[in-house]
Write a protein that holds these residues in place. Structure first.
Motif, PDB file in Angstrom:
ATOM      1  N   GLY A 244      -5.244   2.901   5.927  1.00 46.67           N
ATOM      2  CA  GLY A 244      -6.059   4.111   5.856  1.00 46.67           C
ATOM      3  C   GLY A 244      -7.334   4.034   6.665  1.00 46.67           C
ATOM      4  N   GLY A 245      -7.873   2.836   6.801  1.00 43.82           N
ATOM      5  CA  GLY A 245      -9.092   2.688   7.589  1.00 43.82           C
ATOM      6  C   GLY A 245     -10.256   3.490   7.017  1.00 43.82           C
ATOM      7  N   LEU A 246     -11.068   4.030   7.909  1.00 42.91           N
ATOM      8  CA  LEU A 246     -12.272   4.750   7.488  1.00 42.91           C
ATOM      9  C   LEU A 246     -11.974   6.162   7.001  1.00 42.91           C
ATOM     10  CD1 LEU A 246     -15.385   4.726   7.276  1.00 42.91           C
ATOM     11  CD2 LEU A 246     -15.452   5.630   9.622  1.00 42.91           C
ATOM     12  N   THR A 249      -5.078   8.521   7.046  1.00 38.00           N
ATOM     13  CA  THR A 249      -4.059   9.104   7.922  1.00 38.00           C
ATOM     14  C   THR A 249      -3.939  10.612   7.756  1.00 38.00           C
ATOM     15  OG1 THR A 249      -2.344   8.707   6.250  1.00 38.00           O
ATOM     16  CG2 THR A 249      -2.716   6.973   7.889  1.00 38.00           C
ATOM     17  N   GLY A 250      -4.502  11.142   6.674  1.00 41.26           N
ATOM     18  CA  GLY A 250      -4.383  12.569   6.396  1.00 41.26           C
ATOM     19  C   GLY A 250      -3.367  12.831   5.296  1.00 41.26           C
ATOM     20  N   TRP A 251      -3.579  13.927   4.584  1.00 36.85           N
ATOM     21  CA  TRP A 251      -2.690  14.240   3.466  1.00 36.85           C
ATOM     22  C   TRP A 251      -1.256  14.471   3.957  1.00 36.85           C
ATOM     23  CZ3 TRP A 251       0.120  18.728   2.112  1.00 36.85           C
ATOM     24  CH2 TRP A 251       0.738  18.645   0.849  1.00 36.85           C
ATOM     25  N   PHE A 278      -6.601   9.140   2.521  1.00 32.30           N
ATOM     26  CA  PHE A 278      -7.962   9.683   2.604  1.00 32.30           C
ATOM     27  C   PHE A 278      -8.985   8.657   3.078  1.00 32.30           C
ATOM     28  CE2 PHE A 278      -5.719  12.163  -0.665  1.00 32.30           C
ATOM     29  CZ  PHE A 278      -5.789  13.420  -0.081  1.00 32.30           C
ATOM     30  N   GLY A 279      -8.547   7.411   3.272  1.00 32.72           N
ATOM     31  CA  GLY A 279      -9.399   6.397   3.861  1.00 32.72           C
ATOM     32  C   GLY A 279     -10.526   5.923   2.958  1.00 32.72           C
ATOM     33  N   PHE A 280     -11.383   5.097   3.555  1.00 33.35           N
ATOM     34  CA  PHE A 280     -12.520   4.534   2.825  1.00 33.35           C
ATOM     35  C   PHE A 280     -13.442   5.644   2.328  1.00 33.35           C
ATOM     36  CE2 PHE A 280     -16.924   2.905   2.927  1.00 33.35           C
ATOM     37  CZ  PHE A 280     -16.808   1.896   1.981  1.00 33.35           C
ATOM     38  N   ILE A 281     -13.631   6.667   3.140  1.00 39.34           N
ATOM     39  CA  ILE A 281     -14.510   7.775   2.752  1.00 39.34           C
ATOM     40  C   ILE A 281     -13.950   8.481   1.517  1.00 39.34           C
ATOM     41  CG2 ILE A 281     -15.409  10.028   3.459  1.00 39.34           C
ATOM     42  CD1 ILE A 281     -15.563   8.955   6.312  1.00 39.34           C
ATOM     43  N   GLY A 282     -12.646   8.694   1.484  1.00 36.19           N
ATOM     44  CA  GLY A 282     -12.029   9.340   0.338  1.00 36.19           C
ATOM     45  C   GLY A 282     -12.153   8.513  -0.924  1.00 36.19           C
ATOM     46  N   LEU A 283     -11.988   7.190  -0.794  1.00 41.12           N
ATOM     47  CA  LEU A 283     -12.112   6.321  -1.964  1.00 41.12           C
ATOM     48  C   LEU A 283     -13.550   6.280  -2.472  1.00 41.12           C
ATOM     49  CD1 LEU A 283      -9.808   3.289  -1.092  1.00 41.12           C
ATOM     50  CD2 LEU A 283      -9.303   5.272  -2.517  1.00 41.12           C
ATOM     51  N   VAL A 284     -14.516   6.288  -1.569  1.00 39.66           N
ATOM     52  CA  VAL A 284     -15.923   6.315  -1.989  1.00 39.66           C
ATOM     53  C   VAL A 284     -16.216   7.600  -2.761  1.00 39.66           C
ATOM     54  CG1 VAL A 284     -18.305   6.477  -1.155  1.00 39.66           C
ATOM     55  CG2 VAL A 284     -16.759   4.780  -0.190  1.00 39.66           C
ATOM     56  N   PHE A 285     -15.688   8.722  -2.269  1.00 38.36           N
ATOM     57  CA  PHE A 285     -15.879   9.995  -2.970  1.00 38.36           C
ATOM     58  C   PHE A 285     -15.235   9.954  -4.358  1.00 38.36           C
ATOM     59  CE2 PHE A 285     -14.292  14.351  -3.918  1.00 38.36           C
ATOM     60  CZ  PHE A 285     -15.529  14.955  -4.102  1.00 38.36           C
ATOM     61  N   LEU A 286     -14.035   9.387  -4.434  1.00 34.44           N
ATOM     62  CA  LEU A 286     -13.342   9.260  -5.712  1.00 34.44           C
ATOM     63  C   LEU A 286     -14.151   8.399  -6.681  1.00 34.44           C
ATOM     64  CD1 LEU A 286     -10.704   9.629  -7.431  1.00 34.44           C
ATOM     65  CD2 LEU A 286      -9.903   7.508  -6.388  1.00 34.44           C
ATOM     66  N   LEU A 287     -14.655   7.267  -6.203  1.00 35.31           N
ATOM     67  CA  LEU A 287     -15.438   6.370  -7.057  1.00 35.31           C
ATOM     68  C   LEU A 287     -16.761   7.012  -7.466  1.00 35.31           C
ATOM     69  CD1 LEU A 287     -14.780   2.952  -5.299  1.00 35.31           C
ATOM     70  CD2 LEU A 287     -13.833   3.765  -7.463  1.00 35.31           C
ATOM     71  N   PHE A 288     -17.329   7.838  -6.599  1.00 38.92           N
ATOM     72  CA  PHE A 288     -18.557   8.561  -6.960  1.00 38.92           C
ATOM     73  C   PHE A 288     -18.292   9.514  -8.124  1.00 38.92           C
ATOM     74  CE2 PHE A 288     -21.063  12.481  -6.597  1.00 38.92           C
ATOM     75  CZ  PHE A 288     -22.332  11.967  -6.823  1.00 38.92           C
ATOM     76  N   LEU A 289     -17.158  10.210  -8.086  1.00 39.73           N
ATOM     77  CA  LEU A 289     -16.803  11.105  -9.181  1.00 39.73           C
ATOM     78  C   LEU A 289     -16.656  10.329 -10.492  1.00 39.73           C
ATOM     79  CD1 LEU A 289     -14.132  13.432  -7.485  1.00 39.73           C
ATOM     80  CD2 LEU A 289     -16.513  13.984  -8.022  1.00 39.73           C
TER      81      LEU A 289
END
Length: 372
Positions: A244-246, A249-251, A278-289
């Motif tokens: 997934g990287g940063l 790959t996209g939904w 969703f990449g690292f950015i998506g996981l950070v958003f998920l963890l923020f929630l």
């Protein structure tokens, strides 16, 4: 009206987590854009959406319920859940384990999920009843028995993940209640040593094969194999997150998870699947929630006006936090993969309903913070 007094900050957080769940379940079960004749509304997405609707109903119904009445029911609930846990060993196993009851025409019922809530309720009643004597060594022993009986029954199913979640929940509640400091230090020390040993194994500092003779002196062979950092599932989870990287790959465009190379991509491994798409950015958003949800939950323990409500809120907040921490740690190769769901995101009804019930109880406490 009591519903007007609930903490509305958590509602959009829950809604966002549910949307993310539907997106990843759809993608992992054949709904992504890369699939021929793909549709978002796969059968599992529709089922999960029904569970979400039932979950919202449970949330608001329990938020209206006066949590203080649970004092009178706590012992009966505890006995009932023990009977259900013991009864699992007298029915036919499902997938070679004793975790579920079959309910014909409806679904399967997993009492270990509800056991976590019941233990929290019963411990809250126990701590309040003990009062200032909770710091006595005998009270700590009684706490251990209350949590230990369901712990070992769940471990026997076997369900290591669910059993291990009970341990930190009990530890957090004991800290809030003020149990014997010596006992608290011992329990904390055991958990830190276990986590450290697991981390050393999974990071490769300790060799899995060379450590086998030591660990198998007190663990069975199949139990020790769960600590294998080179298992396919562990490597697949790390690969999915790395791919997934940063930005991801996209939904619906995952080449690894979407092609079924990641085991249980819409259940236990949903965090890794989201990492790929969703990449690292998506996981950070998920963890923020998740952070916001857990932070608001612990705030309820601060504003609760009675000891029962304070202990109950602390246990429920710890319940939410442990599921997130353990599931993410499993996918990041810090803990063995043991079937702990990622609340709200993992496909399934038992975990979702239990989590919504827990949040409903928290709102019942929060909405009554000015009542005496």
């Amino acid at each position: 009206m009591l519903l007007a007094r609930i903490d509305c900050r958590i509602l959009p957080i829950i809604a966002c987590l549910m949307v993310m769940s539907l997106l990843i379940i759809s993608s992992m079960t054949g709904g992504g854009s890369e699939w021929e004749n793909a549709t978002f509304w796969t059968p599992l997405v529709k089922t999960q959406l029904r569970w979400f609707c039932l979950g919202w109903g449970a949330f608001f119904a329990i938020a209206l319920f006066d949590y203080r009445k649970l004092r009178d029911w706590s012992f009966l609930l505890y006995i009932a859940i023990l009977i259900l846990l013991v009864g699992l060993f007298f029915v036919s196993p499902i997938q070679n384990v004793h975790r579920w009851y079959r309910i014909p025409g409806i679904a399967s019922f997993q009492p270990s999920e509800e056991a976590k809530l019941v233990v929290i309720i019963f411990l809250s009643w126990f701590f309040e009843r003990k009062g200032s004597s909770i710091s006595a060594l005998s009270s700590s022993m009684q706490m251990g028995i209350i949590a230990g009986i369901p712990f070992f029954l769940i471990l026997k199913q076997p369900d290591l993940g669910t059993a291990l979640v009970l341990y930190p929940i009990t530890l957090v509640m004991g800290y809030f209640a003020g149990i014997h400091r010596g006992v608290l230090r011992v329990l904390l020390g055991i958990s830190l040593i276990a986590f450290l040993m697991g981390s050393l194994l999974f990071s490769g500092v300790l060799s899995h094969e060379k450590s086998r003779p030591f660990f198998t002196t007190f663990m069975k062979e199949y139990q020790y194999e769960r600590l294998n950092p080179n298992s396919y599932h562990q490597k697949a989870a790390q690969t999915a997150i790395a791919v997934g990287g940063l930005t991801g790959t996209g939904w619906g465009k995952s080449e690894f998870s979407g092609r079924r190379w990641l085991p249980m991509a819409h259940t236990d491994s949903v965090f890794a699947a989201m990492g790929e798409e969703f990449g690292f950015i998506g996981l950070v958003f998920l963890l923020f929630l998740f952070y916001a949800l857990i932070y608001f939950s612990f705030q309820v323990a601060v504003v609760a006006k009675d000891p029962f409500g304070r202990f109950l809120a602390a246990g429920l907040a710890a319940y939410l936090a442990m599921h997130v921490l353990v599931n993410c740690a499993m996918m990041c190769a810090l803990l063995p993969i043991s079937g702990v769901p990622l609340i709200f995101v993992t496909y399934g009804g038992s975990s979702l309903l239990t989590t919504m019930a827990a949040l409903g109880l928290l709102q019942s406490i929060y909405s009554r913070r000015f009542m005496f």
